[in-house]
Scaffold this motif. Structure first.
Motif: not given
Length: 440
Positions: A56-70
């Motif tokens: 989800h776009q609002d998932l945190g605490p890490a920025p969501v695009f950083d999470a997708i990249r990882d």
């Protein structure tokens, strides 16, 4: 078997809505929902047969695009879909650049959800089958330690990667089982020379511990259909700092247990990683163009190796690139100036002939006979066309270099350009221009 989906949802309300929609689907199962990026990361590694991850776009605490990249780097076979409240171009662009397979509207109905998840899951399973097939292509351990050859550049632009790639291709064409390693960790450009698009790199093996399994190698290596297998440098140069000497030793040791020949492109800048590769190599080659800046660079590099007790100068091979009989500097002079062995075969100065291969990312498009013969002779001279006879030590199985012969031109200007090192040593030893071996 139904498609298996993991989701990251920021609150209980979104969790309940998503779970209710999955209850309506016959082809996909929601195996778990996690409320944070960190727990989503941890859970993604727990399910072996996972196909799709919804973030989800609002998932945190890490920025969501950083999470997708990882996620995409850790699990390249997983299809990631961003669940978004907005469907604007910036959202799509950010998601794609991070490694997502698509963007799913938060208010998507069950039918749309099933369609999008099914397509993503089919892509994931196709990629997983490809990776499993690649693991079958990974050569079995033969019990014989493969040869390691490093290729360094005296400075940037001397053709280090060109030589490493063509030597690997030549050896593979001769039937050798070859792995090409890009150890130019900040600026490695092997993907451009081979037109490779692959998300995994040597950094994915750094945290593997002391035992790098065949499956880890299979997941990380790119299997080039033209012959050599390839281990890439990280896409982002700053990640090269994660690759220390200990990691390089483990990676190269794992590769040498499975490949007859490992060729490492070490670039032109020395690092902890390349120093380890050069120290443990069976043969070390320094590419040098016939000009003063490159020869000074080669001299500094080899002197530094000796000071740090990485490798002695007499166990290094200089490879002259951009050679022409019209050049003022000829290989004989390079030999005497650097005080090292010079490979008998230089690489001709034929830039245009290399262009079809480099511009198209396909070395096989280099059809110039002089270049092809040069790389073939170089590979033979370095012993790359023969299977390994055993485990070579540092410089132990390298070929004996050509015998030095006197230069044929007056090179006093070039000697004067070297205030220390090889040139000064030659001058002190009486081999100055116009006398002895440098007779003009």
């Amino acid at each position: 078997m139904n498609f298996r989906v993991l989701a990251g949802m920021p609150n209980s309300a979104s969790e309940m809505v998503l779970a209710a929609r999955f209850e309506e689907l016959d082809t996909a199962d929601l195996v778990a929902i996690r409320p944070t990026t960190s727990t989503l990361m941890d859970t993604a590694g727990e399910f072996r047969d996972l196909d799709v991850v919804l973030v989800h776009q609002d998932l945190g605490p890490a920025p969501v695009f950083d999470a997708i990249r990882d996620l995409s780097h850790r699990h390249p076979h997983l299809a990631i879909l961003l669940v978004s409240t907005t469907m604007d171009p910036d959202t799509f662009t950010g998601a794609m650049e991070a490694g997502a397979r698509g963007v799913l509207p938060e208010d998507a109905g069950a039918a749309e959800l099933e369609t999008r998840v099914s397509k993503a899951a089919e892509w994931s399973r196709t990629l997983r089958r490809h990776l499993e097939s690649a693991s079958l292509d990974l050569p079995a351990s033969s019990g014989v330690r493969g040869r390691l050859v490093t290729v360094n550049g005296a400075k940037g632009g001397v053709g280090t990667t060109t030589c490493a790639v063509h030597l690997a291709m030549t050896a593979a064409a001769a039937g050798r089982v070859v792995c090409l390693v890009d150890l130019d960790l900040q600026t490695g450009d092997v993907p451009a020379f081979l037109n490779v698009r692959h998300r995994r790199s040597i950094t994915d093996l750094v945290d593997s511990g002391d035992d790098i399994s065949p499956s880890m190698l299979a997941d990380t290596l790119y299997v080039d259909p033209r012959g050599p297998h390839v281990l890439l440098a990280p896409e982002h140069g700053e990640r090269g700092e994660d690759v220390d000497a200990r990691a390089v030793r483990r990676v190269l040791s794992a590769l040498r247990s499975r490949y007859e020949l490992v060729i490492a492109d070490c670039g032109s800048a020395m690092s902890e990683a390349t120093a380890m590769a050069v120290e443990t190599a069976d043969a070390s080659v320094v590419a040098v163009t016939p000009d003063v800046p490159a020869m000074r660079g080669a001299g500094r590099l080899m002197a530094m190796w000796e000071r740090l007790q990485i490798r002695s100068r007499d166990s290094v091979f200089a490879l002259v690139t951009r050679h022409s009989r019209k050049n003022e500097v000829q290989p004989d002079f390079v030999r005497q100036l650097l005080g090292t062995k010079v490979l008998r075969t230089p690489v001709p100065a034929d830039y245009r002939a290399l262009e079809p291969g480099e511009n198209n990312g396909d070395p096989t498009k280099v059809t110039d006979e002089a270049l092809r013969k040069a790389f073939g002779r170089l590979a033979a001279e370095l012993g790359l066309l023969e299977p390994p006879a055993g485990s070579g030590g540092k410089g132990g199985s390298a070929p004996s270099g050509p015998t030095a012969s006197p230069a044929t031109h007056d090179m006093s200007g070039f000697l004067d350009a070297f205030p220390g090192g090889g040139a000064a040593g030659l001058a002190r030893g009486g081999h100055t221009a116009g006398s002895g071996g440098f007779g003009g």
